[in-house]
Design an enzyme around this catalytic site. Structure first.
Site, PDB file in Angstrom:
ATOM      1  N   GLU A 231       0.844  -1.189   0.000  1.00 46.99           N
ATOM      2  CA  GLU A 231       0.000   0.000   0.000  1.00 46.99           C
ATOM      3  C   GLU A 231       0.881   1.240   0.000  1.00 46.99           C
ATOM      4  O   GLU A 231       1.909   1.269   0.672  1.00 46.99           O
ATOM      5  CB  GLU A 231      -0.925  -0.023   1.223  1.00 46.99           C
ATOM      6  CG  GLU A 231      -1.733  -1.324   1.312  1.00 46.99           C
ATOM      7  CD  GLU A 231      -2.434  -1.520   2.645  1.00 46.99           C
ATOM      8  OE1 GLU A 231      -2.848  -0.503   3.251  1.00 46.99           O
ATOM      9  OE2 GLU A 231      -2.568  -2.677   3.080  1.00 46.99           O
ATOM     10  N   GLU A 345      -9.441   5.786   2.950  1.00 47.95           N
ATOM     11  CA  GLU A 345      -9.763   4.992   4.125  1.00 47.95           C
ATOM     12  C   GLU A 345      -9.580   5.865   5.367  1.00 47.95           C
ATOM     13  O   GLU A 345      -8.710   6.735   5.414  1.00 47.95           O
ATOM     14  CB  GLU A 345      -8.834   3.776   4.204  1.00 47.95           C
ATOM     15  CG  GLU A 345      -9.163   2.797   5.313  1.00 47.95           C
ATOM     16  CD  GLU A 345      -8.248   1.573   5.290  1.00 47.95           C
ATOM     17  OE1 GLU A 345      -8.566   0.578   5.937  1.00 47.95           O
ATOM     18  OE2 GLU A 345      -7.191   1.643   4.611  1.00 47.95           O
TER      19      GLU A 345
END
Length: 429
Positions: A231, A345
């Site tokens: 990520e 997120e």
């Protein structure tokens, strides 16, 4: 998650006297019982002295912030700090207060990973797929405020970790985990991905309402038999960065579905090679509503021979290879990714009255360009190692539309090329 018990000392001198008196009285009683046993008496006195010194260390450190840690955990934290804060060749302190140690590239902490013993650092990828930028970026990013500053040749920047950073999380495992500690609930959204250009924002994180972080990133995933992820993107994560509310470049990876083999930035496997651009650095320019949209381009791609996963970073100064995740860190992701995701997120502690942090610009996609956060120029790498446009049939996911949404306003700003907007104000979801 219940609140952790935590006792903070308000008057050090009085507390030290009280603790010393308690130890003395306890020792006196025990000494009477152990009279004649010189070995046992010596041990007791040593234990009492060690206990007092340890308590004094905690008092002088001001260790109590969010968690009260055990002696065993404190010792583990000390060992962890020694393992990640390597002796520097030189040190750089930024105006924001970040301390970067310039460490010998062959002695960086990632190379202590048991899977990287005898690993030879690769200074640059054997090749990288070219990415054509659709629009020049005005973004200027650097570790320090001067163009000519950076770590000396042969060294790489490692942001220093402090004891106070660890104590906020209660354990080394919590510090390295994705969400910081048990009891936190992530909220997010996504679609498929592998490279992207993204505008950078600075969402406000209300830690008093148990908000943890807000991020925008790409995920490179192989979902089985054990989920592996890489990520990369930007985030605002005050607890992890010593209370800093600045927007930072970050990376994260896991080899066991976020169980134990995972961590942020350059602490557990990612090999840093660039002397200035590094995960953890502040991105000094952020977008403004109705103003300039500041962008960065991030790519994650797999090289051949060896099959390392490389992190690329691009701004107006050009493209750099920041570093790589060695192939043997992973199992399912060692060969290829079977899912790519772009999006945002947030995370917050699950408890009554909690709110969720803003995502992106804190505005819904319907507000469009120069107001909402966006991702554009989404690319995937084909079998010939060329970037191609992401498929048009991306799968949207908006689990909490009352707080965050996705918007596909592909025609509103033609110069952006294919893009989508995302984010929202957060709140009670």
């Amino acid at each position: 998650m219940a609140d952790a018990n935590c006792y903070c000392y308000s008057d050090h001198r009085e507390e030290i006297k009280r603790i010393a008196l308690f130890i003395a009285r306890s020792s006196s009683r025990n000494l009477q019982e152990l009279h004649g046993d010189s070995v046992a008496m010596a041990r007791l006195m040593n234990i009492s002295l060690f206990t007092l010194l340890l308590i004094l260390a905690f008092v002088s450190h001001g260790f109590c912030d969010d968690f009260d840690v055990s002696v065993e955990e404190y010792v583990r934290m000390k060992k962890y700090l020694a393992s990640v804060n390597k002796p520097p060749v030189t040190t750089i302190t930024t105006k924001a207060g970040d301390v970067f140690d310039c460490v010998d590239i062959n002695k960086q902490p990632s190379l202590d990973h048991p899977l990287l013993r005898n690993h030879t650092v690769q200074l640059e990828p054997p090749s990288f797929p070219p990415m054509k930028k659709l629009r020049p970026s005005s973004y200027i990013s650097m570790m320090t405020e001067k163009d000519d500053e950076g770590c000396p040749l042969g060294t790489v920047p490692m942001i220093r970790v402090h004891m106070k950073d660890l104590l906020k999380f209660g354990s080394v495992e919590n510090y390295n985990s994705k969400y910081g500690r048990s009891g936190y609930q992530p909220l997010g959204q996504g679609a498929k991905h592998q490279a992207m250009t993204i505008n950078v924002w600075k969402p406000v994180i209300n830690t008093q309402n148990n908000e943890v972080f807000s991020l925008a990133q790409l995920w490179v995933v192989n979902s089985g038999p054990v989920r592996n992820t890489i990520e990369a993107g930007w985030h605002v994560y005050p607890a992890y960065h010593g209370g800093s509310t600045e927007t930072r470049l970050f990376i994260y990876s896991t080899a066991d579905n976020y169980a134990t083999v995972d961590c942020y930035n350059v602490k557990c496997g990612f090999v840093q090679v660039h002397p200035r651009i590094t995960p953890g650095m502040i991105l000094p320019k952020v977008s403004t509503k109705d103003g300039t949209q500041e962008e960065i381009t991030i790519s994650v791609y797999k090289a051949n021979n060896p099959r390392h996963w490389w992190l690329g970073y691009e701004d107006s100064n050009g493209y750099v290879s920041v570093g790589y995740w060695p192939e043997n860190l992973f199992n399912s992701l060692v060969n290829y990714a079977n899912r790519i995701t772009w999006g945002g997120e947030t995370a917050s502690l699950v408890k009554p009255g909690v709110t969720y942090a803003p995502m992106g610009s804190a505005r819904f996609p319907s507000e469009g360009y120069r107001k909402a956060a966006y991702m554009r120029n989404m690319k995937v790498i084909d079998s010939s190692m060329q970037y191609v446009d992401a498929p048009s049939n991306l799968i949207p996911s908006t689990p909490t539309p009352q707080c965050y949404q996705l918007g596909d306003n592909a025609a509103d700003v033609p110069t952006l090329g294919p893009h989508f907007y995302f984010g929202g104000p957060g709140g009670t979801c």
